[in-house]
Design a protein around this motif. Structure first.
Motif, PDB file in Angstrom:
ATOM      1  N   PHE A  61     -31.768  66.484  13.686  1.00 58.81           N
ATOM      2  CA  PHE A  61     -32.702  65.365  13.775  1.00 58.81           C
ATOM      3  C   PHE A  61     -32.942  64.779  12.396  1.00 58.81           C
ATOM      4  O   PHE A  61     -33.276  65.493  11.449  1.00 58.81           O
ATOM      5  N   ASP A  62     -32.730  63.476  12.252  1.00 62.22           N
ATOM      6  CA  ASP A  62     -32.979  62.775  11.000  1.00 62.22           C
ATOM      7  C   ASP A  62     -34.299  62.030  11.155  1.00 62.22           C
ATOM      8  O   ASP A  62     -34.393  61.065  11.916  1.00 62.22           O
ATOM      9  N   ALA A  63     -35.345  62.493  10.427  1.00 64.55           N
ATOM     10  CA  ALA A  63     -36.704  61.996  10.671  1.00 64.55           C
ATOM     11  C   ALA A  63     -36.806  60.469  10.564  1.00 64.55           C
ATOM     12  O   ALA A  63     -37.410  59.821  11.423  1.00 64.55           O
ATOM     13  N   VAL A  64     -36.213  59.893   9.498  1.00 63.22           N
ATOM     14  CA  VAL A  64     -36.348  58.450   9.305  1.00 63.22           C
ATOM     15  C   VAL A  64     -35.506  57.675  10.327  1.00 63.22           C
ATOM     16  O   VAL A  64     -35.997  56.833  11.075  1.00 63.22           O
ATOM     17  N   ARG A  65     -34.202  58.010  10.356  1.00 61.66           N
ATOM     18  CA  ARG A  65     -33.283  57.279  11.236  1.00 61.66           C
ATOM     19  C   ARG A  65     -33.681  57.422  12.701  1.00 61.66           C
ATOM     20  O   ARG A  65     -33.786  56.433  13.431  1.00 61.66           O
ATOM     21  N   ASP A  66     -33.918  58.651  13.148  1.00 60.85           N
ATOM     22  CA  ASP A  66     -34.242  58.870  14.554  1.00 60.85           C
ATOM     23  C   ASP A  66     -35.675  58.441  14.879  1.00 60.85           C
ATOM     24  O   ASP A  66     -35.972  58.015  15.992  1.00 60.85           O
ATOM     25  N   GLY A  67     -36.564  58.551  13.872  1.00 57.65           N
ATOM     26  CA  GLY A  67     -37.940  58.068  14.064  1.00 57.65           C
ATOM     27  C   GLY A  67     -37.942  56.570  14.328  1.00 57.65           C
ATOM     28  O   GLY A  67     -38.633  56.076  15.233  1.00 57.65           O
ATOM     29  N   LEU A  68     -37.144  55.821  13.530  1.00 58.42           N
ATOM     30  CA  LEU A  68     -37.034  54.371  13.751  1.00 58.42           C
ATOM     31  C   LEU A  68     -36.458  54.078  15.132  1.00 58.42           C
ATOM     32  O   LEU A  68     -36.891  53.157  15.815  1.00 58.42           O
ATOM     33  N   SER A  69     -35.474  54.898  15.536  1.00 57.97           N
ATOM     34  CA  SER A  69     -34.881  54.689  16.866  1.00 57.97           C
ATOM     35  C   SER A  69     -35.935  54.840  17.957  1.00 57.97           C
ATOM     36  O   SER A  69     -35.964  54.070  18.917  1.00 57.97           O
ATOM     37  N   ILE A  70     -36.815  55.846  17.816  1.00 56.85           N
ATOM     38  CA  ILE A  70     -37.861  56.063  18.825  1.00 56.85           C
ATOM     39  C   ILE A  70     -38.785  54.843  18.880  1.00 56.85           C
ATOM     40  O   ILE A  70     -39.093  54.317  19.953  1.00 56.85           O
ATOM     41  N   ILE A  71     -39.210  54.365  17.687  1.00 57.83           N
ATOM     42  CA  ILE A  71     -40.119  53.208  17.648  1.00 57.83           C
ATOM     43  C   ILE A  71     -39.462  51.973  18.265  1.00 57.83           C
ATOM     44  O   ILE A  71     -40.060  51.270  19.084  1.00 57.83           O
ATOM     45  N   PHE A  72     -38.200  51.726  17.906  1.00 61.99           N
ATOM     46  CA  PHE A  72     -37.539  50.524  18.414  1.00 61.99           C
ATOM     47  C   PHE A  72     -37.271  50.623  19.912  1.00 61.99           C
ATOM     48  O   PHE A  72     -37.338  49.624  20.621  1.00 61.99           O
ATOM     49  N   THR A  73     -36.953  51.823  20.401  1.00 63.86           N
ATOM     50  CA  THR A  73     -36.751  51.967  21.844  1.00 63.86           C
ATOM     51  C   THR A  73     -38.046  51.657  22.590  1.00 63.86           C
ATOM     52  O   THR A  73     -38.041  50.951  23.612  1.00 63.86           O
ATOM     53  N   MET A  74     -39.168  52.169  22.064  1.00 64.20           N
ATOM     54  CA  MET A  74     -40.456  51.899  22.724  1.00 64.20           C
ATOM     55  C   MET A  74     -40.766  50.405  22.694  1.00 64.20           C
ATOM     56  O   MET A  74     -41.283  49.845  23.665  1.00 64.20           O
ATOM     57  N   LEU A  75     -40.451  49.743  21.569  1.00 67.20           N
ATOM     58  CA  LEU A  75     -40.695  48.295  21.465  1.00 67.20           C
ATOM     59  C   LEU A  75     -39.848  47.527  22.484  1.00 67.20           C
ATOM     60  O   LEU A  75     -40.341  46.632  23.181  1.00 67.20           O
ATOM     61  N   ILE A  76     -38.555  47.866  22.556  1.00 68.46           N
ATOM     62  CA  ILE A  76     -37.655  47.146  23.463  1.00 68.46           C
ATOM     63  C   ILE A  76     -38.129  47.293  24.907  1.00 68.46           C
ATOM     64  O   ILE A  76     -38.216  46.308  25.651  1.00 68.46           O
ATOM     65  N   TYR A  77     -38.483  48.527  25.303  1.00 68.41           N
ATOM     66  CA  TYR A  77     -38.891  48.704  26.693  1.00 68.41           C
ATOM     67  C   TYR A  77     -40.283  48.127  26.950  1.00 68.41           C
ATOM     68  O   TYR A  77     -40.588  47.728  28.079  1.00 68.41           O
ATOM     69  N   ALA A  78     -41.137  48.036  25.914  1.00 67.04           N
ATOM     70  CA  ALA A  78     -42.415  47.335  26.096  1.00 67.04           C
ATOM     71  C   ALA A  78     -42.145  45.849  26.323  1.00 67.04           C
ATOM     72  O   ALA A  78     -42.802  45.198  27.150  1.00 67.04           O
TER      73      ALA A  78
END
Lengths: 226, 55
Positions: A61-78
């Protein structure tokens, strides 16, 4: 009314987006990282003297890269949820029943409209694939999503063969016209990884949309008194 | 409920829906499709995994 749409959509998008992000990190991200080793030239598939083993150390797990992925996925589905719940509210006013159960079907239709329909001719891209001009692909993608979304609505709420016939035409037309394709194939990634990536992207996409539809219908119907 | 209040309610629902659709498409466009380098890099993996045209 806008507040009710916003609340239901944000709850549904955040919940579905978070679970989807975790599913993607577990099932899609390792395939992407593996493909990037070929994209960057660390591994060579075609013409290599000795082929690289199919199992590679990919890092965790890459905290920055994967953290951004989590945030962007939540944004896209919102974002998707805002559109979905808005359409649900219009359908409800026209007599449709909106709840968690019917939301599941809305989710499947959403997946077909924004993921499966464009993906049929513009397959989910593993890193490194050859592709046509990005702007041309985005225009085709947007037009195909719009056509498929209208088709889903016509199939669901149309009351005549004219409406259903128009839906079939809208679903087929973008693929008969054809998506922008590259002039030559230059992808360095093994086809096994490309196929697995596309299959995983579609599978997780379906799971994401079924959750999004179910949650959206559930939160919308719970908030009825507002 | 009179015909007039039904009509007003219906109009407000439609405008709310249009506003929400516009917001939603805006969010998806910015997070998923705008090619600005910073956005592209941050959202790179998600764009691939979600099947958006990337690069």
């Amino acid at each position: 009314m806008f507040t009710r749409i916003l609340t239901s959509a944000l709850f549904a998008g955040a919940a579905a987006g978070l679970i989807t992000a975790l599913l993607q990190l577990y099932f899609v991200q390792p395939v992407l990282l593996h493909a990037e080793l070929y994209e960057g030239g660390d591994l060579v598939h075609f013409g290599a003297q000795e082929l690289a083993p199919a199992v590679q150390e990919l890092g965790g797990f890459d905290a920055v890269r994967d953290g951004l992925s989590i945030i962007f996925t939540m944004l896209i589905y919102a974002g998707y949820a805002l559109v979905l719940v808005a359409l649900m509210s219009v359908a409800e006013e026209r007599g449709a029943s909106i709840n968690g159960r019917s939301g599941l079907i809305w989710g499947v239709c959403g997946f077909i409209a924004v993921h499966f329909a464009p993906g049929l001719s513009l397959a989910p891209e593993v890193p490194g694939v050859a592709a046509a001009d990005i702007t041309a692909r985005q225009i085709w993608w947007g037009a195909t999503v719009l056509a498929a979304a209208i088709a889903m609505w016509l199939i669901a709420f149309g009351q005549s063969w004219t409406a259903w016939g128009a839906a079939v035409v809208l679903l087929l037309a973008p693929h008969v016209v054809g998506a922008p394709q590259p002039d030559v194939f230059t992808g360095p990634v093994p086809t096994e990884l490309g196929a697995l990536f596309a299959a995983r992207a579609f599978g997780i996409g379906l799971a994401a949309w079924v959750m999004l539809g179910g949650f959206a219908g559930y939160f919308w119907s719970r908030d009825e008194t507002a | 409920m009179t015909t007039q209040t039904v009509a007003v309610k219906s109009t407000s629902r439609i405008s709310a829906a249009i506003l929400a659709v516009a917001f939603g498409i805006g969010i998806v466009a910015i997070t998923g499709h705008v090619q600005a380098a910073a956005l592209h890099d941050a959202a790179h993996d998600v764009r691939h995994a979600t099947g958006f045209p990337c690069h």
